[in-house]
Design a protein around this motif. Sequence first.
Motif, PDB file in Angstrom:
ATOM      1  N   MET A  10      51.994  44.527  42.845  1.00 30.30           N
ATOM      2  CA  MET A  10      52.619  45.319  41.801  1.00 30.30           C
ATOM      3  C   MET A  10      51.633  44.782  40.367  1.00 30.30           C
ATOM      4  O   MET A  10      51.471  45.383  39.642  1.00 30.30           O
ATOM      5  N   GLU A  11      51.312  43.546  40.515  1.00 30.60           N
ATOM      6  CA  GLU A  11      50.439  43.146  39.286  1.00 30.60           C
ATOM      7  C   GLU A  11      49.025  43.273  39.687  1.00 30.60           C
ATOM      8  O   GLU A  11      48.159  42.868  38.854  1.00 30.60           O
ATOM      9  N   ALA A  12      48.697  43.499  40.977  1.00 24.87           N
ATOM     10  CA  ALA A  12      47.035  43.592  41.141  1.00 24.87           C
ATOM     11  C   ALA A  12      46.302  42.187  41.162  1.00 24.87           C
ATOM     12  O   ALA A  12      45.401  42.387  40.329  1.00 24.87           O
ATOM     13  N   ASN A  13      47.208  41.508  41.574  1.00 24.34           N
ATOM     14  CA  ASN A  13      46.568  39.885  41.269  1.00 24.34           C
ATOM     15  C   ASN A  13      46.097  39.302  42.697  1.00 24.34           C
ATOM     16  O   ASN A  13      46.738  39.534  43.547  1.00 24.34           O
ATOM     17  N   TRP A  14      44.687  39.448  42.564  1.00 23.42           N
ATOM     18  CA  TRP A  14      44.005  38.844  43.984  1.00 23.42           C
ATOM     19  C   TRP A  14      44.033  37.394  44.214  1.00 23.42           C
ATOM     20  O   TRP A  14      44.160  37.013  45.457  1.00 23.42           O
ATOM     21  N   ASN A  15      43.952  36.500  43.111  1.00 23.57           N
ATOM     22  CA  ASN A  15      43.762  34.930  43.534  1.00 23.57           C
ATOM     23  C   ASN A  15      45.109  34.342  42.962  1.00 23.57           C
ATOM     24  O   ASN A  15      45.625  34.526  41.786  1.00 23.57           O
ATOM     25  N   THR A  16      45.746  33.502  43.838  1.00 27.74           N
ATOM     26  CA  THR A  16      46.908  32.633  43.227  1.00 27.74           C
ATOM     27  C   THR A  16      46.573  31.912  42.372  1.00 27.74           C
ATOM     28  O   THR A  16      45.595  31.058  42.475  1.00 27.74           O
ATOM     29  N   GLY A  17      47.598  31.658  41.283  1.00 31.99           N
ATOM     30  CA  GLY A  17      47.072  30.645  40.293  1.00 31.99           C
ATOM     31  C   GLY A  17      47.947  30.654  38.936  1.00 31.99           C
ATOM     32  O   GLY A  17      48.718  31.640  38.787  1.00 31.99           O
ATOM     33  N   PRO A  18      47.632  29.805  37.965  1.00 31.64           N
ATOM     34  CA  PRO A  18      48.431  29.995  36.854  1.00 31.64           C
ATOM     35  C   PRO A  18      47.682  30.598  35.811  1.00 31.64           C
ATOM     36  O   PRO A  18      46.677  31.160  36.022  1.00 31.64           O
ATOM     37  N   ASN A  19      48.140  31.176  34.493  1.00 29.95           N
ATOM     38  CA  ASN A  19      47.697  31.613  33.323  1.00 29.95           C
ATOM     39  C   ASN A  19      47.153  33.096  34.080  1.00 29.95           C
ATOM     40  O   ASN A  19      46.278  33.464  33.481  1.00 29.95           O
ATOM     41  N   VAL A  20      48.182  33.754  34.756  1.00 28.74           N
ATOM     42  CA  VAL A  20      47.430  35.178  35.168  1.00 28.74           C
ATOM     43  C   VAL A  20      47.994  36.281  34.210  1.00 28.74           C
ATOM     44  O   VAL A  20      49.087  36.146  33.701  1.00 28.74           O
ATOM     45  N   PRO A  21      46.925  37.003  33.799  1.00 28.33           N
ATOM     46  CA  PRO A  21      47.194  37.983  32.920  1.00 28.33           C
ATOM     47  C   PRO A  21      47.961  39.070  33.531  1.00 28.33           C
ATOM     48  O   PRO A  21      48.017  39.388  34.361  1.00 28.33           O
ATOM     49  N   ALA A  27      36.568  45.572  47.541  1.00 32.29           N
ATOM     50  CA  ALA A  27      35.921  44.203  47.035  1.00 32.29           C
ATOM     51  C   ALA A  27      36.718  43.353  46.512  1.00 32.29           C
ATOM     52  O   ALA A  27      36.322  42.446  45.789  1.00 32.29           O
ATOM     53  N   LYS A  28      37.864  43.679  46.615  1.00 32.66           N
ATOM     54  CA  LYS A  28      39.042  42.759  46.275  1.00 32.66           C
ATOM     55  C   LYS A  28      38.937  42.066  44.796  1.00 32.66           C
ATOM     56  O   LYS A  28      38.829  41.123  44.424  1.00 32.66           O
ATOM     57  N   GLU A  29      38.938  43.378  44.090  1.00 27.07           N
ATOM     58  CA  GLU A  29      38.882  43.099  42.421  1.00 27.07           C
ATOM     59  C   GLU A  29      39.324  44.330  41.745  1.00 27.07           C
ATOM     60  O   GLU A  29      39.558  45.465  42.467  1.00 27.07           O
ATOM     61  N   ASN A  30      39.559  44.304  40.557  1.00 25.91           N
ATOM     62  CA  ASN A  30      40.047  45.591  39.534  1.00 25.91           C
ATOM     63  C   ASN A  30      38.965  45.947  39.078  1.00 25.91           C
ATOM     64  O   ASN A  30      38.291  45.222  38.272  1.00 25.91           O
ATOM     65  N   LYS A  31      38.724  47.248  38.750  1.00 25.76           N
ATOM     66  CA  LYS A  31      37.883  47.637  37.838  1.00 25.76           C
ATOM     67  C   LYS A  31      38.340  48.283  36.537  1.00 25.76           C
ATOM     68  O   LYS A  31      39.646  48.867  36.695  1.00 25.76           O
ATOM     69  N   PHE A  32      37.793  48.336  35.301  1.00 23.38           N
ATOM     70  CA  PHE A  32      38.188  48.745  34.175  1.00 23.38           C
ATOM     71  C   PHE A  32      39.364  48.123  33.783  1.00 23.38           C
ATOM     72  O   PHE A  32      40.409  48.856  33.311  1.00 23.38           O
ATOM     73  N   GLU A  33      39.369  46.782  34.024  1.00 22.21           N
ATOM     74  CA  GLU A  33      40.758  46.173  33.671  1.00 22.21           C
ATOM     75  C   GLU A  33      41.114  46.113  32.029  1.00 22.21           C
ATOM     76  O   GLU A  33      40.066  45.824  31.189  1.00 22.21           O
ATOM     77  N   LEU A  34      42.420  46.216  31.588  1.00 20.71           N
ATOM     78  CA  LEU A  34      42.890  46.027  30.319  1.00 20.71           C
ATOM     79  C   LEU A  34      43.999  45.134  30.615  1.00 20.71           C
ATOM     80  O   LEU A  34      45.111  45.431  31.056  1.00 20.71           O
TER      81      LEU A  34
END
Length: 456
Positions: free
Chosen positions: A253-264, A275-282
């Motif tokens: 739901m958050e399109a968060n790939w890596n576990t960690g703090p301070n997640v936007p 690619a395990k990443e987000n393109k055109f992020e806002l």
Amino acid sequence: MDPLILSRIQFGANISFHILFPAITIALGWMLLFFKLRYNATGDSAWMRAYFTWVKVFALSFAMGVVSGVTMSFQFGTNWPGYMKTVGNIAGPLLAYEILTAFFLEAAFLGIMLFGFRRVSNRIHTMATVLVAGGTTLSAFWIIALNSWMQTPVGFEMRDGVAHAVDWWAIVFNPSMPYRLVHMLLASGLTVSFLIAGLSALRYLYGDRSESMWKALRTGVFTAAILIPIQIFAGDQHGLNTLEHQPQKIAAMEANWNTGPNVPLVLFALPDEAAKENKFELTIPDGASLILRHSASGVVPGLNDYPGNHPPVFPVFWGFRIMVGTGILMLVVSWSAAFFLKRRHSLPKPLALAMVPMALSGWLATLAGWYTTEIGRQPWLVTGVLKTVDAVGPVAGSHVALTLAIYLILYVLLLIAYLGVLVHLALKAAKDGDASPLPGVLDAPLSQPVAQPGER
């Protein structure tokens, strides 16, 4: 043609069509009860005019829900035999409870609601409305209990690859069930509120200033304005429960790939699973951590922790955002309309025009939320127990494709007809206003309730 993919599309299409109608009937039964109780308390026939306009919508929606539900249940045997083979000992009784305790209750007393006014006593007619409204909620209870158990299964044990119940209380009241039930009931309340407000706004635009229109419009708008902030809070609590029990769904739901703090908080992105990443992020810095952990340094789970065991990211990510975006729009529209109705006792034409398409906003939000929930459970059909790929039956892809095409054509035609009837009912009510007699009332003054059988 892959029968697994086609079977999933077919079941998804069927349940997408089916859920539209329980989303209306669950709350509309209680709205009808409100109209009837207001009539009983005031003797104002405008409340009964609103009742009889919307009881027709209830009956039509109930019939559509029944028909689409039957075809969906057949697919358990034709397309998904592995589901009932593995968890039928649990799913079967829960579905049977829904039919025995809820469906029969609705079907038995709906006729009295439709045709019993002036033919039975006012108390009996009111009680029939109570029972039908209660039946719709009871139906939702059992279906949500089963769906929630599939999300967070407990209270069972596996014997030779088959699930057997050991604690029915735990099965019914599984960890996600209370949150999911409240979320769905509120979603139905908002769906009905905006449907009533939107079609009443259509009547308003056609020049209808009748008391029945105003009462329905105010009821829809003010109910929506009250429910939407409650739904936002309930949705947040449901999300925290999902974080605890289905962290991979939250990661998608958050399109968060890596576990960690301070997640936007990702407002917009095109997730790329290869690619395990987000393109055109806002993004909003630390936003996801603040929402999910209530701390900027809160740790949010990442998709990379669940290789091969997380749902497809793109539909879950965007389904969630469509649901939330629609909810925010609901908040703005309902509060704006409530302000004008409360302070100025009128609606500006631009706002009334905006409310007409918002009549279907509840459907949009419900479907988006349903997709988020159900796709977010993949690759599992029953989390940790049965994978979707293991439940599909040995049906030829060509056969599924043929029936899928028939379903889609039929559902499109039925949906067009259904919406056409809703518009027809709204425009007919706008034309009639408060001039037409109530059912069973020909010569009695409309401003006062007619004496009921047994109440003379």
